[in-house]
Write a protein that holds these residues in place. Structure first.
Motif, PDB file in Angstrom:
ATOM      1  N   ALA A 257       0.843  -1.198   0.000  1.00 53.54           N
ATOM      2  CA  ALA A 257       0.000   0.000   0.000  1.00 53.54           C
ATOM      3  C   ALA A 257       0.875   1.244   0.000  1.00 53.54           C
ATOM      4  N   LEU A 258       0.562   2.183  -0.870  1.00 52.97           N
ATOM      5  CA  LEU A 258       1.165   3.508  -0.840  1.00 52.97           C
ATOM      6  C   LEU A 258       0.242   4.393  -0.012  1.00 52.97           C
TER       7      LEU A 258
ATOM      8  N   PHE B  17       0.109  -3.056  -6.201  1.00 54.76           N
ATOM      9  CA  PHE B  17       0.043  -1.874  -5.350  1.00 54.76           C
ATOM     10  C   PHE B  17      -1.375  -1.306  -5.267  1.00 54.76           C
ATOM     11  N   ASP B  18      -1.700  -0.776  -4.092  1.00 51.58           N
ATOM     12  CA  ASP B  18      -2.885   0.035  -3.871  1.00 51.58           C
ATOM     13  C   ASP B  18      -2.425   1.374  -3.301  1.00 51.58           C
TER      14      ASP B  18
ATOM     15  N   MET C  79       3.859  -1.143   3.594  1.00 52.15           N
ATOM     16  CA  MET C  79       3.341   0.148   3.147  1.00 52.15           C
ATOM     17  C   MET C  79       4.508   1.063   2.802  1.00 52.15           C
ATOM     18  N   VAL C  80       4.312   1.855   1.764  1.00 56.24           N
ATOM     19  CA  VAL C  80       5.256   2.913   1.415  1.00 56.24           C
ATOM     20  C   VAL C  80       4.664   4.206   1.955  1.00 56.24           C
ATOM     21  N   THR C  81       5.311   4.798   2.951  1.00 52.56           N
ATOM     22  CA  THR C  81       4.784   6.006   3.567  1.00 52.56           C
ATOM     23  C   THR C  81       5.172   7.230   2.733  1.00 52.56           C
ATOM     24  N   LEU C  82       4.209   8.125   2.556  1.00 45.30           N
ATOM     25  CA  LEU C  82       4.397   9.319   1.744  1.00 45.30           C
ATOM     26  C   LEU C  82       3.955  10.544   2.526  1.00 45.30           C
TER      27      LEU C  82
END
Length: 698
Positions: A105-106, A138-139, A203-206
């Motif tokens: 998840a992004l 990816f979501d 998760m990719v934290t943004l």
């Protein structure tokens, strides 16, 4: 595998020993030289105080120099070996899309941000993932803590438009707005992990201004796949899209010198790396189990909720046995700089409080010593300013003492004269050495940039690259005393109980007049004028030594006006100065963002009051909003009395009379919305000649 791990541990142990030896050697040599200079004619209490303050400052400069030099050596070796790390092998892409691998998840938390910019970044990353052929893994989640009802409705509209855009080819995009903002960004991420984290492996934290190239996201994902004991991999973000002179100076410095810092930290940290809060991939099972943040003992600002959560989360993961790594060799990770010096200071005030809170955390049990070093580094990044301030005051007193004191040639009981010993030569050498610790790493970064042929040409050529480095160095030297004063004020305010407010970060520059600049920097200006007069009257021998400091303080209003106002005319890519490679040859994800931002601005061009009215009047819009509220499943924190008052006002006087809080109270209660909607429809039906449905004008 065991032998390989043993070799890696031994190599890291060797690196850390070399690093600590470097820091200790420089600190001891600098301290010894300083003691010799001050003690030439005996040590007074004032001299002892100067030495006590000097030692931590020398250690701070030494660790910074050693980190950046190690990073330069690591980058030089990496350049020699070559290789395109952003290349994605087709076989690896196929292997990484295997059905048994967990989805990623992004996650982008937002708080009262520019909606068009937020969803432009989301759209650009979705397009890039689809173009790479890896969208199926990816979501994307936009998780909102926005409190402005107009921005909330804009976010909902932008999300609906983006989620409807080619859903078969692009990664799905989801949107959720919390009604309860408990815990700020940390609570927002916690809510995501508890609600949806079980469906994802990572998760990719943004951040709201984050942008990641699809190949960078893919490499982070595949590294996490291949390293089962790694919980977090940080991709160092690079500053891009700056418009003001201040922003362009920041991103030029980040482009030329920033990679040295990330590589240097990786050199001595290894698997005990750090987390910078965004542009990182995190294993969700580890994060969910080990990264619950407690409230710190005591009252705010040093107690209560942890503001700077990222350093603490990295330390907790490492304490639990997980690796935390720095992907210093990956490019394609971006964020945007604060547009003005004023905005930079607002952000720094929040970071200062968060980092000083880490004084509670650094003494926690079972933390790895490298994690403690990261926490101490963050604390010292702000405490050094009051230390420098104190050092300058003590140095001024020392200069005044020497100027008014009469030399004593004959000591009591001694028949021969004792001549005062001058150490001006040694003092000059020591000062030059300390300046070298500050500026030599800039030279390492400049030399690496000059040696990179394509990168040098993308920055406008060697001459313009050198010119940009000179401009950045001079302006940074002038800004440094202003930041010293500001950080000193921050530290004093925090230690005396003043806490920071949670405000959204401004992303664009506003108009600034000279009067505004003088008012904003009046304290710095007064201090600079007073210090200049005091030095000229009482310690003129220090005048030349303190010129950079005094010039920065006295010139603070003009400097602020120059850096903060409007576009960076003459310093942009069209002239080649302060140019970074992304200006002239951007990656596709960067090239796409402007077009997406223009598309969303056109989509959201309607007045906020029209968007609010549509929720009350239009059945479909009203139903969609009520459905979002049902999915949130939370109770509004605003009072029921306010919602009832908003209902009555909207029914009797129309939605245009409601205040912002009243609009928010109405939008957060589906039953109130339904009653207002039914009332408007009933009133329109009664007024219609044929008693039919309301017209489009209604």
């Amino acid at each position: 595998m065991a032998d390989q791990n043993k070799e890696e541990r031994l190599a890291m142990l060797t690196r850390r020993r070399l690093f600590l030896l470097c820091v200790l050697t420089i600190t001891l040599l600098a301290t010894q030289s300083f003691v010799q200079v001050l003690g030439a004619n005996g040590l007074s209490l004032l001299n002892v105080a100067l030495i006590v303050v000097f030692v931590p400052l020398a250690a701070w400069l030494a660790q910074s120099f050693c980190t950046l030099t190690a990073g330069a050596l690591l980058l030089a070796g990496h350049r020699i070996r070559g290789g395109d790390l952003l290349h994605v092998d087709p076989e690896d892409r196929a292997a990484g899309l295997a059905p048994h691998l967990p989805r990623v998840a992004l996650v982008m938390p937002v708080y009262n941000e520019d909606t068009a910019r937020v969803f432009a970044g989301v759209a650009a990353m979705r397009d890039d993932l689809a173009a790479l052929g890896v969208a199926s893994r990816f979501d994307v989640f936009v998780i909102s803590d926005t409190t402005d009802p107009d921005l909330w409705l804009a976010e909902s509209e932008a999300w609906r438009a983006e989620s409807a855009r080619d859903p078969a080819a692009l990664p799905p995009v989801y949107y959720r707005r919390r009604l309860d903002n408990t815990g700020r960004k940390t609570g927002n991420i916690k809510d995501f992990v508890e609600r949806w984290g079980g469906a994802y492996g990572a998760m990719v934290t943004l951040d709201a201004d984050s942008l990641l190239d699809a190949r960078t996201i893919w490499h982070l994902t595949r590294r996490l796949d291949a390293r089962p004991r790694t919980a977090l991999i940080q991709a160092p973000p690079k500053l891009v899209r700056g418009q003001t002179l201040f922003a362009r100076l920041l991103q030029f410095a980040g482009d030329v010198y920033g990679p040295l810092s990330a590589a240097g930290i990786a050199f001595w940290a290894g698997g005990e790396g750090n987390y910078w809060g965004h542009n990182a991939i995190i294993r969700l099972s580890a994060f969910a189990r080990w990264c619950g943040l407690p409230k710190l003992p005591g009252r705010e600002p040093l107690g209560g909720e942890i503001l700077s959560h990222d350093f603490v989360e990295a330390a907790l993961l490492r304490r639990a046995g997980w690796r935390v790594e720095m992907a210093w060799d990956l490019s394609g990770s971006y964020e945007e700089p604060p547009p003005t010096l004023s905005d930079f200071m607002v952000r720094d005030r929040r970071w200062c409080q968060g980092n000083l809170q880490h004084g509670h955390v650094v003494i926690a049990r079972r933390l790895h010593w490298v994690s403690r070093a990261h926490l101490l580094t963050g604390i010292m990044s702000y405490l050094t300013s009051p230390l420098w301030f104190l050092f300058l005051i003590l140095a001024g007193l020392q200069g005044w003492t020497l100027s008014v004191a009469e030399p004593v040639y004959f000591q009591e009981g001694t028949p021969w004269a004792t001549w005062p010993i001058s150490r001006e030569g040694e003092a000059a050498v020591l000062l030059a050495a300390m300046m070298g610790l500050l500026f030599l790493p800039k030279l390492w970064g400049l030399l690496l940039a000059l040696a990179d042929g394509p990168g040098r040409r993308a920055r406008g050529g060697g001459l313009r690259l050198v010119g940009g480095a000179l401009v950045e160095t001079v302006v940074s030297a002038l800004i440094a005393p202003v930041m010293m004063v500001r950080h000193t004020r921050f530290v004093i305010a925090i230690l005396t109980g003043s806490k920071v407010a949670w405000t959204p970060q401004r992303r664009t520059a506003g108009g600034l007049t000279l009067a505004d600049a003088v008012r904003a920097n009046l304290d710095v200006l007064v201090l600079g004028v007073a210090a200049t007069v005091a030095v000229l009257l009482y310690a003129p021998t220090l005048g030349w030594w303190l010129v950079p400091v005094l010039a920065g303080l006295v010139g603070a209003p003009v400097l602020s006006l120059l850096l903060d106002s409007g576009e960076a005319r003459g310093w942009g890519p069209s002239r080649g100065a302060l140019t970074i490679p992304e200006d002239l040859d951007p990656l596709p994800v960067l090239s796409a963002i402007d077009a997406h931002e223009a598309r969303f601005k056109a989509l959201l061009a309607a007045a906020p009051e029209d968007r609010f009215r549509a929720v009350l009047v239009e059945p479909e819009t009203n139903a969609r909003h009520c459905a979002l509220l049902a999915e949130i499943g939370e109770e509004s924190r605003l009072s029921a009395e306010m919602a009832q008052r908003a209902e009555v006002l909207a029914m009797r006087l129309g939605p245009g009379v409601l205040t912002r809080d009243e609009r928010r109270a109405l939008l957060e209660r589906a039953d109130s919305l339904a009653r207002v909607h039914e009332h408007i429809w009933a009133a329109d039906c009664d007024a219609a000649p044929d008693a039919g449905a309301p017209t489009a004008a209604a």
